[in-house]
Motif scaffolding. Structure first.
Motif, PDB file in Angstrom:
ATOM      1  N   MET A   1      23.541   9.855   9.176  1.00 52.06           N
ATOM      2  CA  MET A   1      24.381  10.400   7.974  1.00 52.06           C
ATOM      3  C   MET A   1      25.653  10.643   8.532  1.00 52.06           C
ATOM      4  SD  MET A   1      25.307  11.499   4.980  1.00 52.06           S
ATOM      5  CE  MET A   1      23.807  10.584   4.450  1.00 52.06           C
ATOM      6  N   GLY A   2      26.633  10.562   7.834  1.00 51.69           N
ATOM      7  CA  GLY A   2      28.200  10.352   8.238  1.00 51.69           C
ATOM      8  C   GLY A   2      28.721  12.074   8.154  1.00 51.69           C
ATOM      9  N   SER A   3      29.661  12.153   8.043  1.00 52.69           N
ATOM     10  CA  SER A   3      30.612  13.658   8.138  1.00 52.69           C
ATOM     11  C   SER A   3      30.046  14.563   7.335  1.00 52.69           C
ATOM     12  CB  SER A   3      31.979  13.280   7.995  1.00 52.69           C
ATOM     13  OG  SER A   3      32.410  12.967   6.548  1.00 52.69           O
ATOM     14  N   TYR A   4      30.206  15.728   7.610  1.00 55.55           N
ATOM     15  CA  TYR A   4      29.944  16.874   6.797  1.00 55.55           C
ATOM     16  C   TYR A   4      30.452  16.776   5.304  1.00 55.55           C
ATOM     17  CZ  TYR A   4      28.520  21.708   5.903  1.00 55.55           C
ATOM     18  OH  TYR A   4      27.938  22.735   5.284  1.00 55.55           O
ATOM     19  N   GLU A   5      31.574  16.112   5.237  1.00 58.77           N
ATOM     20  CA  GLU A   5      32.206  16.149   3.925  1.00 58.77           C
ATOM     21  C   GLU A   5      31.472  15.042   2.915  1.00 58.77           C
ATOM     22  OE1 GLU A   5      34.214  16.074   6.730  1.00 58.77           O
ATOM     23  OE2 GLU A   5      34.894  18.129   6.228  1.00 58.77           O
TER      24      GLU A   5
ATOM     25  N   SER B   1      29.622  15.417  -0.637  1.00 57.34           N
ATOM     26  CA  SER B   1      29.611  14.615  -1.587  1.00 57.34           C
ATOM     27  C   SER B   1      28.457  14.294  -2.101  1.00 57.34           C
ATOM     28  CB  SER B   1      30.673  13.694  -1.300  1.00 57.34           C
ATOM     29  OG  SER B   1      30.974  12.624  -2.189  1.00 57.34           O
ATOM     30  N   LEU B   2      27.542  13.749  -1.213  1.00 55.45           N
ATOM     31  CA  LEU B   2      26.255  13.158  -1.720  1.00 55.45           C
ATOM     32  C   LEU B   2      25.547  14.418  -2.510  1.00 55.45           C
ATOM     33  CD1 LEU B   2      25.124  11.444   1.539  1.00 55.45           C
ATOM     34  CD2 LEU B   2      26.110  10.403  -0.553  1.00 55.45           C
ATOM     35  N   LEU B   3      25.576  15.574  -1.880  1.00 55.21           N
ATOM     36  CA  LEU B   3      24.847  16.312  -2.666  1.00 55.21           C
ATOM     37  C   LEU B   3      25.526  17.108  -3.904  1.00 55.21           C
ATOM     38  CD1 LEU B   3      23.793  19.174   0.067  1.00 55.21           C
ATOM     39  CD2 LEU B   3      22.343  17.870  -1.680  1.00 55.21           C
ATOM     40  N   SER B   4      26.767  17.059  -3.886  1.00 52.30           N
ATOM     41  CA  SER B   4      27.464  17.297  -5.250  1.00 52.30           C
ATOM     42  C   SER B   4      26.821  16.269  -6.204  1.00 52.30           C
ATOM     43  CB  SER B   4      29.002  17.466  -4.954  1.00 52.30           C
ATOM     44  OG  SER B   4      29.589  17.870  -6.015  1.00 52.30           O
ATOM     45  N   GLU B   5      27.082  14.992  -5.874  1.00 58.54           N
ATOM     46  CA  GLU B   5      26.826  14.016  -6.971  1.00 58.54           C
ATOM     47  C   GLU B   5      25.541  14.110  -7.507  1.00 58.54           C
ATOM     48  OE1 GLU B   5      27.682   9.115  -6.987  1.00 58.54           O
ATOM     49  OE2 GLU B   5      26.567   9.914  -5.318  1.00 58.54           O
ATOM     50  N   MET B   6      24.629  14.566  -6.436  1.00 53.03           N
ATOM     51  CA  MET B   6      23.014  14.494  -7.034  1.00 53.03           C
ATOM     52  C   MET B   6      23.014  15.952  -7.933  1.00 53.03           C
ATOM     53  SD  MET B   6      21.090  13.876  -3.425  1.00 53.03           S
ATOM     54  CE  MET B   6      19.418  13.729  -4.235  1.00 53.03           C
TER      55      MET B   6
ATOM     56  N   VAL C   1      16.660  18.010   0.090  1.00 47.54           N
ATOM     57  CA  VAL C   1      17.944  16.955   0.470  1.00 47.54           C
ATOM     58  C   VAL C   1      18.876  17.796   1.279  1.00 47.54           C
ATOM     59  CG1 VAL C   1      19.515  15.632   0.046  1.00 47.54           C
ATOM     60  CG2 VAL C   1      17.302  15.286  -1.100  1.00 47.54           C
ATOM     61  N   ALA C   2      19.323  18.997   1.072  1.00 49.84           N
ATOM     62  CA  ALA C   2      20.151  20.043   1.568  1.00 49.84           C
ATOM     63  C   ALA C   2      19.898  20.413   2.759  1.00 49.84           C
ATOM     64  CB  ALA C   2      20.481  21.046   0.633  1.00 49.84           C
ATOM     65  N   SER C   3      18.636  20.797   3.038  1.00 48.99           N
ATOM     66  CA  SER C   3      17.956  21.226   4.317  1.00 48.99           C
ATOM     67  C   SER C   3      17.865  19.902   5.300  1.00 48.99           C
ATOM     68  CB  SER C   3      16.571  21.604   4.051  1.00 48.99           C
ATOM     69  OG  SER C   3      15.980  21.958   5.174  1.00 48.99           O
ATOM     70  N   GLN C   4      17.428  18.611   4.616  1.00 48.91           N
ATOM     71  CA  GLN C   4      17.481  17.370   5.731  1.00 48.91           C
ATOM     72  C   GLN C   4      18.948  17.180   6.052  1.00 48.91           C
ATOM     73  OE1 GLN C   4      15.594  14.722   3.202  1.00 48.91           O
ATOM     74  NE2 GLN C   4      13.647  15.218   3.899  1.00 48.91           N
ATOM     75  N   LEU C   5      19.903  17.422   5.071  1.00 48.30           N
ATOM     76  CA  LEU C   5      21.298  17.123   5.619  1.00 48.30           C
ATOM     77  C   LEU C   5      22.194  18.175   6.534  1.00 48.30           C
ATOM     78  CD1 LEU C   5      22.505  15.616   2.197  1.00 48.30           C
ATOM     79  CD2 LEU C   5      21.692  14.399   4.362  1.00 48.30           C
ATOM     80  N   LYS C   6      21.206  19.367   6.787  1.00 47.67           N
ATOM     81  CA  LYS C   6      21.848  20.513   7.395  1.00 47.67           C
ATOM     82  C   LYS C   6      22.762  20.951   6.845  1.00 47.67           C
ATOM     83  CE  LYS C   6      19.715  18.927  11.871  1.00 47.67           C
ATOM     84  NZ  LYS C   6      18.816  18.425  11.446  1.00 47.67           N
ATOM     85  N   VAL C   7      22.796  21.187   5.322  1.00 54.55           N
ATOM     86  CA  VAL C   7      23.822  21.962   4.723  1.00 54.55           C
ATOM     87  C   VAL C   7      23.415  23.543   4.425  1.00 54.55           C
ATOM     88  CG1 VAL C   7      25.039  22.090   2.591  1.00 54.55           C
ATOM     89  CG2 VAL C   7      24.664  19.920   3.457  1.00 54.55           C
TER      90      VAL C   7
ATOM     91  N   ILE D   1      26.306  27.234   1.016  1.00 51.64           N
ATOM     92  CA  ILE D   1      27.262  26.156   0.725  1.00 51.64           C
ATOM     93  C   ILE D   1      26.614  25.170  -0.433  1.00 51.64           C
ATOM     94  CG2 ILE D   1      28.285  24.063   1.716  1.00 51.64           C
ATOM     95  CD1 ILE D   1      29.579  26.425   2.564  1.00 51.64           C
ATOM     96  N   PHE D   2      25.249  25.055  -0.186  1.00 62.09           N
ATOM     97  CA  PHE D   2      24.286  24.283  -1.181  1.00 62.09           C
ATOM     98  C   PHE D   2      24.500  24.768  -2.387  1.00 62.09           C
ATOM     99  CE2 PHE D   2      20.389  23.978  -3.173  1.00 62.09           C
ATOM    100  CZ  PHE D   2      20.265  22.571  -3.888  1.00 62.09           C
ATOM    101  N   LEU D   3      24.514  26.111  -2.611  1.00 66.57           N
ATOM    102  CA  LEU D   3      24.459  26.824  -3.905  1.00 66.57           C
ATOM    103  C   LEU D   3      25.822  26.594  -4.712  1.00 66.57           C
ATOM    104  CD1 LEU D   3      21.973  29.767  -3.156  1.00 66.57           C
ATOM    105  CD2 LEU D   3      21.582  27.757  -4.565  1.00 66.57           C
ATOM    106  N   SER D   4      26.800  26.832  -3.651  1.00 64.67           N
ATOM    107  CA  SER D   4      28.237  26.824  -4.213  1.00 64.67           C
ATOM    108  C   SER D   4      28.613  25.472  -4.810  1.00 64.67           C
ATOM    109  CB  SER D   4      28.889  27.114  -3.195  1.00 64.67           C
ATOM    110  OG  SER D   4      29.286  25.991  -2.214  1.00 64.67           O
ATOM    111  N   LEU D   5      27.955  24.418  -4.622  1.00 61.27           N
ATOM    112  CA  LEU D   5      28.253  23.283  -5.103  1.00 61.27           C
ATOM    113  C   LEU D   5      27.834  22.886  -6.496  1.00 61.27           C
ATOM    114  CD1 LEU D   5      27.071  20.765  -2.039  1.00 61.27           C
ATOM    115  CD2 LEU D   5      29.642  21.339  -2.960  1.00 61.27           C
ATOM    116  N   PHE D   6      26.842  23.855  -7.119  1.00 63.37           N
ATOM    117  CA  PHE D   6      26.788  23.736  -8.356  1.00 63.37           C
ATOM    118  C   PHE D   6      27.813  24.645  -9.335  1.00 63.37           C
ATOM    119  CE2 PHE D   6      22.513  23.739  -6.637  1.00 63.37           C
ATOM    120  CZ  PHE D   6      21.544  23.352  -7.391  1.00 63.37           C
ATOM    121  N   ASP D   7      28.532  25.062  -8.687  1.00 61.59           N
ATOM    122  CA  ASP D   7      29.935  25.584  -9.652  1.00 61.59           C
ATOM    123  C   ASP D   7      31.107  25.004  -9.032  1.00 61.59           C
ATOM    124  OD1 ASP D   7      28.323  27.639 -10.742  1.00 61.59           O
ATOM    125  OD2 ASP D   7      28.321  28.790  -9.039  1.00 61.59           O
ATOM    126  N   HIS D   8      31.245  24.295  -7.851  1.00 58.33           N
ATOM    127  CA  HIS D   8      32.414  23.784  -7.312  1.00 58.33           C
ATOM    128  C   HIS D   8      31.930  22.237  -6.877  1.00 58.33           C
ATOM    129  CE1 HIS D   8      34.440  27.486  -7.965  1.00 58.33           C
ATOM    130  NE2 HIS D   8      33.471  28.033  -7.266  1.00 58.33           N
TER     131      HIS D   8
END
Length: 133
Positions: free
Chosen positions: A1-5, A9-14, A35-41, A45-52
């Motif tokens: 998997m690529g960069s942290y950004e 982005s992938l999680l945000s899209e999902m 998925v967030a856990s597998q991506l090591k997020v 941060i994962f929860l913040s993606l629901f708002d931002h």
């Protein structure tokens, strides 16, 4: 998997995709958490993606775009209900990632035929490779 950004982005899209029907079902949330856990997020941060939403980054490799499409398809089936707007949205997202509409349709059809909703990774790649010929 690529960069942290890219991961964000992938999680945000999902997450945006999961919210298409107006709510995030518990099984969708569980899938997103995995998925967030597998991506090591990190969880906060994962929860913040629901708002931002994270800045959109389209994966460069076709393999990563196919994998993201498959994640979205799994998410679409997670709550056991296929909404029309989810089916439209997943096709639009796939086209925006540069994926073949015919291959995407084949993948979704195979997932519907599968008793578990899963398809073999080799079959997934073969369905996309078939569109290159």
């Amino acid at each position: 998997m690529g960069s942290y950004e890219e991961k964000l982005s992938l999680l945000s899209e999902m997450i945006s995709f999961a919210m298409i029907d107006g709510q995030v079902h518990e099984r969708e949330f569980q899938f997103l958490s995995i998925v967030a856990s597998q991506l090591k997020v990190e969880k906060d941060i994962f929860l913040s993606l629901f708002d931002h939403k994270a800045e959109k980054v389209i994966p460069k490799s076709e393999h990563q775009r196919i994998l993201q499409f498959y994640r979205l398809a799994l998410l679409m089936h997670a709550d056991g209900v296929l909404h029309d707007n989810e089916q439209v949205a997943i096709r639009e997202m796939g086209v925006n990632m540069g994926l073949s509409p015919f291959a995407m349709k084949s993948v979704l059809t195979e997932m519907e035929r599968s008793p578990t909703g899963l398809i073999d990774p080799e079959m997934l790649l073969a369905l996309f490779r078939a569109q290159h010929n």
